[in-house]
Design an enzyme around this catalytic site. Structure first.
Site, PDB file in Angstrom:
ATOM      1  CE  LYS A  78      -3.835   2.082   2.469  1.00 43.72           C
ATOM      2  NZ  LYS A  78      -5.004   2.178   3.531  1.00 43.72           N
ATOM      3  CB  SER A 153      -8.321   3.971   2.464  1.00 41.10           C
ATOM      4  OG  SER A 153      -7.567   3.209   3.594  1.00 41.10           O
ATOM      5  CB  SER A 177      -8.690   1.222   5.611  1.00 41.85           C
ATOM      6  OG  SER A 177      -9.265   2.413   5.407  1.00 41.85           O
TER       7      SER A 177
END
Lengths: 489, 95
Positions: A78, A153, A177
């Protein structure tokens, strides 16, 4: 699809046996990214040269029998974790030019395990969002349906794993997330206990809630990845000083006799009926496996979203005050004076949702409003934490849906921030309490994946992984993958 | 919950954000929507409940006060917008 195994465990075993090289499997994933990601947009940066160098080094280790359990296995990272020498954007224009001068502890641990970094995945800006639509680098497409969001997210990581553009990925979870995008993309994702995975070099959103964790297709893969990611870190003042664990240790123990609590509040009117059905089937499956399921009462759950949005926005307004255009990140052109530089750099660098959270947080912390908002939210946080603590004295895990709906359509919730926030109705309470929780796929509704959440006691990650693995042993939902109907295989 | 243009401007000034005159009403509406929503918290009496700042209530661990990191100032300043003689440059603050 190729003949390569699709799981972290399968790839690791094949590499150890010499069935193919790390360079070959890395090339395979880079080719898939090149073929499919212009449509999915799950990666912000693909670091091909770096990946192939790491893979070649891993192959040398594998050859000299100097390898660890995941040596040479590719993964996606990420874009919130700092990676020395590789752009770390956090999904924001503010950091579009930011190449971290150091690596996050999690990045260092993955490097030390000789895993191969394929690239950095797309995400909601500064991890603020539940649909990946707030990214400066454009939205991510859910590989299960064109025009549907992947969740957020960590939407890029979830989409990449679901589309088999990486066998595993990292994510972070501040209010859901990791779990919500895992559910919406039909993969598995684990948010560990707060303090278990180092936050050093993880770009901060809300520091008392942020926690990194693994995303993959199976619970076994999550355990293998968590073995690499988790551990005490002197560089993170909130890291918990406990001995390292082997998270795979209890995967093969049966689920019989485990006590599972099902909060009636998790099956209220907010939950789509076609999402509830696969969850109820999964409960029956667990009962068949010998788990003892009982209804429990968590009556403060409906206050978790309001309390979460006050606390996370307050912490966000404080954390993001560091972006001032002075030392790194975006600076506006031709500032009139220093005030103008601060204000224009920030307003140009941050997107609409990030600015809204900063404003909400600033308001909640400002003179005259502190007690009504921030203090009140922290009091509710204690009520929620205590309620979980009491419930977990009588059950091994708490079970419910991960998200009230399947993947929604892009744009559907963009105009109403509160509608978007309610996507996290079952996940934020877990972050307020600091507990570990996992989401695993348990079926489909109208062709889109449905995720089930299991919440455990502090540091009970191994137990959650055990239940999930046992469930995945007798079901095949985790093996379903979307057909990427762009004609490219 | 209505947030006036003046209130939005005051909060934006505290947050060092620039909001254009014509956007004040829309930003105020979005802010008001969120603040109204979070006031659902008022439904419950929290008198005498101790606020919880951190889920595990652990004290931050400490380490010996020893230098662990080398001086990497030059590396850290590579990404800075404007640097001169190892100093970060900003618009003039004092005339």
């Amino acid at each position: 699809m190729s003949s390569y195994p699709e799981t972290v465990a399968g790839i690791a075993t094949a590499l150890a046996k010499g069935e193919f090289s790390s360079v070959e499997i890395t090339r395979h994933y880079l080719d898939r990214i090149a073929a499919h990601d212009s449509r999915l947009n799950s990666y912000i940066t693909v670091c091909e040269e770096h990946s192939l160098n790491q893979a070649a080094a891993a192959d040398a280790m594998l050859k000299s029998k100097d390898a660890g359990p995941l040596t040479g296995v590719p993964y996606a990272h990420k874009d919130i974790f700092c990676t020395k020498g590789i752009k770390t954007s956090c999904g924001s224009r503010m950091l579009d030019n930011f190449v971290a001068p150091y690596s996050a502890t999690v990045s260092e641990r993955l490097d030390a395990a000789s895993m191969v970094l394929l690239g950095k995945t797309n995400m909601d800006e500064f991890a603020m969002g539940s649909s990946n639509e707030t990214s400066y680098f454009g939205p991510v497409t859910n590989p299960w349906r064109e025009g549907a969001v992947p969740g957020g997210s960590s939407g890029g990581s979830a989409a990449a794993v679901a589309a088999r553009l990486a066998p595993g990925a990292t994510g972070t979870d501040t209010g859901g997330s990791i779990r919500q995008p895992a559910a919406l993309c039909g993969i598995s994702g684990l948010k560990p206990t707060y303090g278990r995975v180092s936050r050093f070099g993880l770009i901060a959103f809300a520091s008392s809630l942020d926690q990194g964790g693994p995303m993959a297709t199976t619970a076994e893969d999550l355990a293998l990845l968590l073995n690499v990611m988790a551990g005490f870190d002197n560089k993170d003042s909130t890291s918990v000083d406990r001995p390292d664990e082997d998270y795979t240790r209890s995967l093969r123990e049966p689920a019989a006799g485990l006590r599972v609590g099902i909060p009636k509040q998790f099956f209220s009117a907010d939950l789509d009926a076609d999402v509830a059905a696969p969850i109820r089937s999964a409960i029956s499956e667990l009962e068949t496996m010998g788990a003892i399921c009982t209804e429990i009462d968590l009556k403060h759950m409906d206050l978790s979203i309001p309390a979460y949005y006050v606390i996370s926005s307050a912490e966000c307004s404080s954390n993001l005050s560091r972006y001032d255009g002075v030392r790194f990140g975006h600076r506006c052109d031709d500032p009139r004076d220093i005030e103008d530089m601060y204000r224009r750099s920030r307003s140009e660098g941050f997107g609409v949702e990030t600015q809204r959270r900063i404003l909400v947080g600033t308001y909640a912390l400002s003179s005259g409003y502190y007690d009504a908002y921030y203090q009140k939210a922290q009091q509710i946080r204690r009520l929620i934490r205590d309620e979980f603590k009491n419930a977990l004295e009588n059950v091994d895990a708490i079970l419910g849906p991960t998200s009230p709906t399947t993947a929604f359509t892009m744009g559907q919730k963009s105009d109403d921030p509160v509608a978007m926030y309610l996507s996290d109705i079952y996940t934020t309470a877990v972050n307020l309490a600091g507990l570990p929780a996992i989401s695993i796929p348990v079926g489909f509704a109208d062709g889109l994946p449905v995720g089930m959440q299991l919440i455990g006691n502090y540091f009970a990650e191994a137990k959650l992984l055990q239940i999930a693995h046992q469930y995945q042993n007798v079901t095949d939902w985790h093996q379903h993958s979307p057909s990427l109907d762009d004609g490219i295989e | 919950m209505a947030i006036s243009d003046d209130e939005v401007s005051a909060i934006a000034r505290l947050a060092r954000l620039e909001i254009k005159e014509q956007d004040l009403a829309a930003v105020g509406a979005g802010l008001g929507r969120v603040l109204e929503f979070v006031r659902q918290m008022d439904a419950i009496d929290t008198t005498n409940i101790e606020p919880l700042a951190h889920p595990l209530e652990l004290a931050a661990h400490r380490r010996a006060d020893e230098v662990l990191e080398p001086d990497l100032r030059d590396v850290y300043q590579l990404g800075a917008p404007q640097v001169q003689n190892a100093l970060y440059l900003v618009p003039k603050v004092i005339e």
